[in-house]
Design an enzyme around this catalytic site. Structure first.
Site, PDB file in Angstrom:
ATOM      1  N   ARG A   1      30.525  78.786  37.058  1.00 58.03           N
ATOM      2  CA  ARG A   1      29.625  79.791  36.475  1.00 58.03           C
ATOM      3  C   ARG A   1      30.211  81.175  36.735  1.00 58.03           C
ATOM      4  O   ARG A   1      29.820  81.873  37.677  1.00 58.03           O
ATOM      5  CB  ARG A   1      28.240  79.674  37.107  1.00 58.03           C
ATOM      6  CG  ARG A   1      27.458  78.416  36.724  1.00 58.03           C
ATOM      7  CD  ARG A   1      26.041  78.458  37.305  1.00 58.03           C
ATOM      8  NE  ARG A   1      25.164  77.504  36.675  1.00 58.03           N
ATOM      9  CZ  ARG A   1      24.839  76.303  37.184  1.00 58.03           C
ATOM     10  NH1 ARG A   1      25.347  75.924  38.339  1.00 58.03           N
ATOM     11  NH2 ARG A   1      24.013  75.504  36.548  1.00 58.03           N
TER      12      ARG A   1
ATOM     13  N   ARG B   1      33.431  78.471  32.642  1.00 54.94           N
ATOM     14  CA  ARG B   1      32.488  78.879  31.600  1.00 54.94           C
ATOM     15  C   ARG B   1      32.588  80.390  31.444  1.00 54.94           C
ATOM     16  O   ARG B   1      32.563  81.122  32.431  1.00 54.94           O
ATOM     17  CB  ARG B   1      31.066  78.505  32.009  1.00 54.94           C
ATOM     18  CG  ARG B   1      30.053  79.073  31.024  1.00 54.94           C
ATOM     19  CD  ARG B   1      28.691  78.543  31.258  1.00 54.94           C
ATOM     20  NE  ARG B   1      28.038  79.185  32.384  1.00 54.94           N
ATOM     21  CZ  ARG B   1      26.837  78.805  32.833  1.00 54.94           C
ATOM     22  NH1 ARG B   1      26.218  77.775  32.285  1.00 54.94           N
ATOM     23  NH2 ARG B   1      26.279  79.432  33.845  1.00 54.94           N
TER      24      ARG B   1
ATOM     25  N   GLU C   1      23.228  73.242  24.720  1.00 51.81           N
ATOM     26  CA  GLU C   1      22.022  73.520  25.503  1.00 51.81           C
ATOM     27  C   GLU C   1      20.921  74.129  24.652  1.00 51.81           C
ATOM     28  O   GLU C   1      19.869  74.513  25.155  1.00 51.81           O
ATOM     29  CB  GLU C   1      22.345  74.381  26.728  1.00 51.81           C
ATOM     30  CG  GLU C   1      23.309  75.512  26.500  1.00 51.81           C
ATOM     31  CD  GLU C   1      23.737  76.209  27.799  1.00 51.81           C
ATOM     32  OE1 GLU C   1      23.227  75.874  28.876  1.00 51.81           O
ATOM     33  OE2 GLU C   1      24.579  77.118  27.696  1.00 51.81           O
TER      34      GLU C   1
ATOM     35  N   ASN D   1      19.619  71.950  31.744  1.00 54.63           N
ATOM     36  CA  ASN D   1      18.623  72.905  32.261  1.00 54.63           C
ATOM     37  C   ASN D   1      18.082  73.750  31.113  1.00 54.63           C
ATOM     38  O   ASN D   1      16.873  73.949  30.964  1.00 54.63           O
ATOM     39  CB  ASN D   1      19.237  73.840  33.301  1.00 54.63           C
ATOM     40  CG  ASN D   1      19.932  73.080  34.409  1.00 54.63           C
ATOM     41  OD1 ASN D   1      19.589  71.943  34.658  1.00 54.63           O
ATOM     42  ND2 ASN D   1      20.901  73.698  35.051  1.00 54.63           N
ATOM     43  N   ASP D   2      19.008  74.258  30.313  1.00 57.87           N
ATOM     44  CA  ASP D   2      18.564  75.081  29.182  1.00 57.87           C
ATOM     45  C   ASP D   2      18.081  74.222  28.024  1.00 57.87           C
ATOM     46  O   ASP D   2      17.161  74.611  27.308  1.00 57.87           O
ATOM     47  CB  ASP D   2      19.704  76.002  28.711  1.00 57.87           C
ATOM     48  CG  ASP D   2      19.774  77.244  29.567  1.00 57.87           C
ATOM     49  OD1 ASP D   2      18.705  77.843  29.816  1.00 57.87           O
ATOM     50  OD2 ASP D   2      20.868  77.603  30.021  1.00 57.87           O
TER      51      ASP D   2
ATOM     52  N   ARG E   1      12.323  78.329  32.243  1.00 54.69           N
ATOM     53  CA  ARG E   1      12.713  77.625  33.468  1.00 54.69           C
ATOM     54  C   ARG E   1      12.540  78.463  34.721  1.00 54.69           C
ATOM     55  O   ARG E   1      12.646  77.945  35.836  1.00 54.69           O
ATOM     56  CB  ARG E   1      14.165  77.114  33.349  1.00 54.69           C
ATOM     57  CG  ARG E   1      15.184  78.201  33.177  1.00 54.69           C
ATOM     58  CD  ARG E   1      16.527  77.646  32.728  1.00 54.69           C
ATOM     59  NE  ARG E   1      17.424  77.414  33.848  1.00 54.69           N
ATOM     60  CZ  ARG E   1      18.749  77.317  33.729  1.00 54.69           C
ATOM     61  NH1 ARG E   1      19.326  77.400  32.542  1.00 54.69           N
ATOM     62  NH2 ARG E   1      19.504  77.117  34.770  1.00 54.69           N
TER      63      ARG E   1
ATOM     64  N   CYS F   1      26.327  68.772  32.731  1.00 56.17           N
ATOM     65  CA  CYS F   1      26.495  69.669  33.886  1.00 56.17           C
ATOM     66  C   CYS F   1      25.168  70.297  34.314  1.00 56.17           C
ATOM     67  O   CYS F   1      25.127  71.119  35.206  1.00 56.17           O
ATOM     68  CB  CYS F   1      27.539  70.738  33.599  1.00 56.17           C
ATOM     69  SG  CYS F   1      27.062  71.845  32.270  1.00 56.17           S
TER      70      CYS F   1
HETATM   71  C1  PEP Z   1      22.392  74.279  31.990  1.00 61.47           C
HETATM   72  O1  PEP Z   1      21.748  75.054  31.280  1.00 61.47           O
HETATM   73  O2  PEP Z   1      22.077  73.080  32.159  1.00 61.47           O
HETATM   74  C2  PEP Z   1      23.586  74.756  32.714  1.00 61.47           C
HETATM   75  C3  PEP Z   1      24.353  73.932  33.389  1.00 61.47           C
HETATM   76  O3  PEP Z   1      23.836  76.084  32.700  1.00 61.47           O
HETATM   77  P1  PEP Z   1      22.990  77.107  33.599  1.00 61.47           P
HETATM   78  O4  PEP Z   1      22.112  76.326  34.532  1.00 61.47           O
HETATM   79  O5  PEP Z   1      23.945  77.972  34.322  1.00 61.47           O
HETATM   80  O6  PEP Z   1      22.203  77.853  32.556  1.00 61.47           O
HETATM   81 MG    MG Z   2      22.630  76.924  30.703  1.00 65.57          MG
END
Ligand code: PEP
Ligand code: MG
Length: 575
Positions: A302, A338, A436, A459-460, A470, A507
């Site tokens: 990141r 990234r 995402e 996550n996104d 989130r 991820c």
């Molecule tokens: C995600 O969104 O799942 C991701 C891995 O990126 P981040 O958590 O940094 O937004």
């Molecule tokens: Mg993300």
């Protein structure tokens, strides 16, 4: 008196220690004792800062008068002006400096606490909530005193067995705390996949968010037991509870040591399918943890964390150093960098206008394309690092194909500029995209043509599919990775990519959650990327998994018509 608080556990384990209450991050300042002959100078600094803020507010007021801003904004400025002129703040801070021989920042923050406590006593809810305005005004004064906009709270010197208790922490705050040895983190706000929670989790210490009023109910130095798995905090436990948790803590430590034995084992299922377990990192120094836990690559660096907690931008050489260090340390294993995912909850400049819906605003690749100079610098530094290892570029938050084409053009331009200067790089560097946003997942076939690999940011993907912020603790209970829409999208992405042989990785946080390992294997996933501290538990789960069972249950789960049924099936799969 002993009592229990419940929140959302975001990092497991048990911690026992004493509470260290963090002030509102923005109001935390250093404390210096001044020689008596410097006091009048300090008072003049304070006066100058108040004058500067008064001017700022007047300038903003002119915008209202000239019709460039709303009347509501005018009322808000009036309120800020009133707070600024409140004698508790300015006059009392001057007296505080003279009496306590301290720096102006400290005096202002102390008086702010007094004013905030007065607001706390107010019965009228509307007026009580104006505490946020007090904080904003004090922030302005502190920024004026410190002479820079992006104010960073000073680090704590030594944490010992301390448990940090804060109302809220930004990802930038948490990354700063990375260098201090807290034994646990507790916050009132936050969701389980907020970046703050992810960074806290990467510290490998128990963490609980969404406790709502822990900061108010817990006092400095209270003895606390934090159970990160259950999301429970026990304040001032009695001796029986204390003894039971101490025992559990020791057992967990023994289990952790045992896990190290599988560090060098290849992650292969019982029936012989091998999977790659990569790691997510935020800073180059995290690579040590990746190696300690047997990670076979970096699936997500990141990079935006290199841009936080500073007033300037990291230049090309500084970024190159960071990426190259990771590439060299990973000795030929994949290192997926990234491009910066700034915006939303990770901002460069706290003074910049905050978008109404930052997660839907100028974030990630959208920001990179809007700031081509900054993006060019980063692309050049990644490309330069690619000469020293197996570096890959990963583009976050793609939502339209034109973003890929534009990015590919900019990568070509960065390559050409390096060629012109005869600087070496990997001409065949792989370029991947993060899936995402549902839009990208739904027209994956169009996206895949232009990319070498995919990485699913669950996550996104969950946030954008379920329309749940989130970072917002108020809707944290609705954030559900087992929602059928999420599972179907994830399965669809993995299967579509496998079908055309485009490598695909997950991820997001579910990749490091052992309750999802078998389900993801059943969907066809063979590349996982997670926090370094999760690598060994996920590997143990892979070693104990049987692929045909996983495929069978994954199919049933995708057809399940209720979330309750899904949970029952998943429990069976994991038993
Ligand atoms: C995600 O969104 O799942 C991701 C891995 O990126 P981040 O958590 O940094 O937004
Ligand atoms: Mg993300």
């Amino acid at each position: 008196m002993s009592f229990v608080l419940h929140g959302v556990g975001v990092s497991g384990g048990i911690a026992i220690g004493h509470a260290h209450l963090a002030s509102h991050a923005a109001l935390e300042v250093a404390h210096h004792i001044l020689p008596r002959n410097k006091v009048s100078n300090e008072i003049s600094r304070l006066d100058a800062a108040f004058t500067a803020v008064r001017k700022e507010l007047e300038t903003l007021h002119t915008a209202v008068i000239s019709g460039h801003a709303s009347a509501e904004f005018g009322a808000f400025l009036d309120l800020h002006r009133m707070i600024l002129d409140d004698p508790t703040l300015c006059s009392a801070a001057k007296i505080y400096i003279s009496q306590n021989l301290c720096n102006a920042e400290w005096a202002v923050s102390q008086q702010a606490d007094v004013l905030l406590a007065q607001f706390e006593e107010i019965e009228d809810t509307y007026l009580r909530e104006r505490k946020t305005d007090v904080i904003q005004v004090v922030e302005r004064v502190l920024k004026a005193l410190l002479g820079h906009p992006g104010y960073i709270p000073p680090p704590v010197k030594s944490a010992g067995d301390s448990i940090l208790v804060a109302h809220d922490l930004s990802p930038a705050d948490v990354i700063q705390y990375k260098q201090y040895r807290f034994t646990a983190f507790l916050t009132d706000l936050g969701g389980s996949t907020s970046h703050t929670a992810i960074v806290a989790r990467s510290l490998n210490i128990p963490s609980i968010v969404a406790l709502h009023n822990a900061r108010q109910l817990i006092h400095d130095n209270d003895l606390l037991i934090v159970d990160g798995n259950q999301g429970v905090v026990i304040v001032s436990p009695d001796k029986h509870v204390f003894a039971a948790y101490r025992l559990r803590q020791n057992q967990l430590e023994v289990e952790k040591q045992k896990l190290k034995r599988i560090k060098t084992k290849v992650a292969t299922t019982l029936d012989g399918t091998t999977v790659e377990l990569h790691a997510n990192i935020e800073l180059p120094q995290d690579v040590e943890q990746v190696k300690e836990n047997g990670g076979t690559g970096i699936g997500l660096f990141r990079s935006e964390f290199l841009f936080l907690n500073r007033d300037d931008l990291p230049d090309e050489d500084e970024q190159f150093e960071a990426y190259c260090t990771v590439a060299k340390k990973m000795r030929g294993l994949p290192v997926t960098i990234r491009t910066f995912d700034l915006g939303a909850d990770k901002n460069l400049d706290s003074d910049k206008r905050v978008a109404a819906n930052p997660a839907l605003g100028l974030r990630a690749i959208r920001l990179s394309l809007a700031e081509p100079k900054m993006f060019h610098t980063q692309l050049r530094s990644i490309l330069r690092a690619s000469y020293y290892g197996q570096v890959r570029i990963l583009v976050p938050m793609l939502s339209s194909v034109s973003e890929i084409s534009q990015t590919l053009r900019l990568i070509e331009r960065a390559k050409e500029s390096l060629q012109d200067e005869r600087i070496p790089f990997d001409a065949d560097i792989q370029i991947g995209g993060m899936i995402e946003v549902p839009a990208a997942a739904l027209c994956l076939d169009i996206f895949m043509h232009q990319l070498d690999f995919l990485s699913i940011g669950t996550n996104d993907l969950i946030q954008y599919t379920l329309a749940i912020d989130r970072t917002d603790d108020a809707v944290a209970h609705l954030y559900d990775p087992l929602h059928p829409a999420v599972l179907r999208l994830v399965a669809h992405i993995i299967r579509s990519a496998n079908h055309v042989e485009v490598p695909v990785e997950v991820c997001g946080e579910i990749a490091g959650d052992t309750s999802f390992t078998r389900l993801l294997l059943g969907f066809g996933l063979r590349h996982f990327s997670m926090l370094p501290t999760q690598l060994l538990t996920v590997k143990r789960q892979v070693l104990r998994s049987h692929l045909p069972d996983s495929i069978h249950f994954a199919e049933k789960i995708l057809k399940s018509d209720s979330q309750e049924n899904t949970r029952t099936l998943l429990t069976k799969l994991n038993s």
